[in-house]
Scaffold this active site. Structure first.
Site, PDB file in Angstrom:
ATOM      1  N   PHE A   1      -0.979  -6.895  -0.354  1.00 54.96           N
ATOM      2  CA  PHE A   1       0.298  -6.422  -1.481  1.00 54.96           C
ATOM      3  C   PHE A   1       1.215  -6.098   0.040  1.00 54.96           C
ATOM      4  CE2 PHE A   1      -3.034  -5.507  -3.698  1.00 54.96           C
ATOM      5  CZ  PHE A   1      -2.068  -5.920  -5.547  1.00 54.96           C
ATOM      6  N   HIS A   2       1.936  -6.890  -0.218  1.00 53.82           N
ATOM      7  CA  HIS A   2       3.298  -7.002   0.911  1.00 53.82           C
ATOM      8  C   HIS A   2       4.450  -6.351   0.637  1.00 53.82           C
ATOM      9  CE1 HIS A   2       5.755  -8.948   3.716  1.00 53.82           C
ATOM     10  NE2 HIS A   2       6.808  -8.862   3.290  1.00 53.82           N
TER      11      HIS A   2
ATOM     12  N   ALA B   1      -2.560  -2.986   2.093  1.00 50.75           N
ATOM     13  CA  ALA B   1      -1.445  -2.764   1.993  1.00 50.75           C
ATOM     14  C   ALA B   1      -0.682  -2.440   2.841  1.00 50.75           C
ATOM     15  CB  ALA B   1      -1.448  -1.169   1.176  1.00 50.75           C
ATOM     16  N   GLU B   2       0.658  -3.764   2.543  1.00 54.72           N
ATOM     17  CA  GLU B   2       1.401  -3.766   3.562  1.00 54.72           C
ATOM     18  C   GLU B   2       2.387  -2.285   3.624  1.00 54.72           C
ATOM     19  OE1 GLU B   2       5.557  -6.110   5.248  1.00 54.72           O
ATOM     20  OE2 GLU B   2       3.234  -7.053   6.068  1.00 54.72           O
ATOM     21  N   ASP B   3       2.342  -1.482   4.080  1.00 53.95           N
ATOM     22  CA  ASP B   3       3.666  -0.335   4.519  1.00 53.95           C
ATOM     23  C   ASP B   3       3.907   0.059   5.139  1.00 53.95           C
ATOM     24  OD1 ASP B   3       4.813   1.673   2.426  1.00 53.95           O
ATOM     25  OD2 ASP B   3       3.511   3.324   2.808  1.00 53.95           O
TER      26      ASP B   3
END
Length: 139
Positions: free
Chosen positions: A31-32, A85-87
């Site tokens: 999830f970019h 997750a990319e956060d």
């Protein structure tokens, strides 16, 4: 950007995740750029780490609910699936189980760390790297 509070949109997004797993045997999802989903300002704000920033009027609660549902459904239907997750905001509870109030991701990637490494490689000789700067970027 999706209208996550619309039940038809939510159904489409969630069923689409399952379709990729069933049809193409996808074993994980990245999830970019979650900040663009989770905040009405699309993540274009500076974050100091204050807890108020993560639970204020700029949080898109419908998007948060979608992420929780996506992780819950994926992990229930396909126990071996991996979600990443990319956060860049370091949202609290990102990788905590949904049963404990988290978003349920298995792993998270902080894009600032890779940007920092790229900057160092292009601009600074390795003998001159600042270890305090390196350590401050790594969570």
């Amino acid at each position: 950007m999706f209208k996550y509070e619309d039940l038809d949109v939510l159904h489409y997004l969630l069923s689409n995740l399952n379709w990729w797993v069933v049809e193409y045997h996808v074993d994980g999802f990245n999830f970019h750029s979650l900040a663009s989903m989770m905040y009405t300002h699309n993540g274009f704000a500076s974050f100091t780490g204050d807890m108020e920033e993560f639970y204020n009027q700029y949080v898109d609660r419908s998007a948060i609910l979608y992420l929780i549902l996506a992780n819950e459904i994926l992990h229930t239907l396909h126990p071996n699936i991996i979600t990443i997750a990319e956060d860049a905001t370091l949202y609290p509870g990102l990788c905590e189980p949904t049963s404990q109030g988290g978003l349920g991701f298995d792993y998270f990637v902080n894009p600032h760390a890779s940007e920092m490494w790229l900057w160092f490689l292009e601009n600074v000789q390795d003998s001159s790297w600042s270890m305090s700067k390196v350590c401050s970027f790594l969570p």
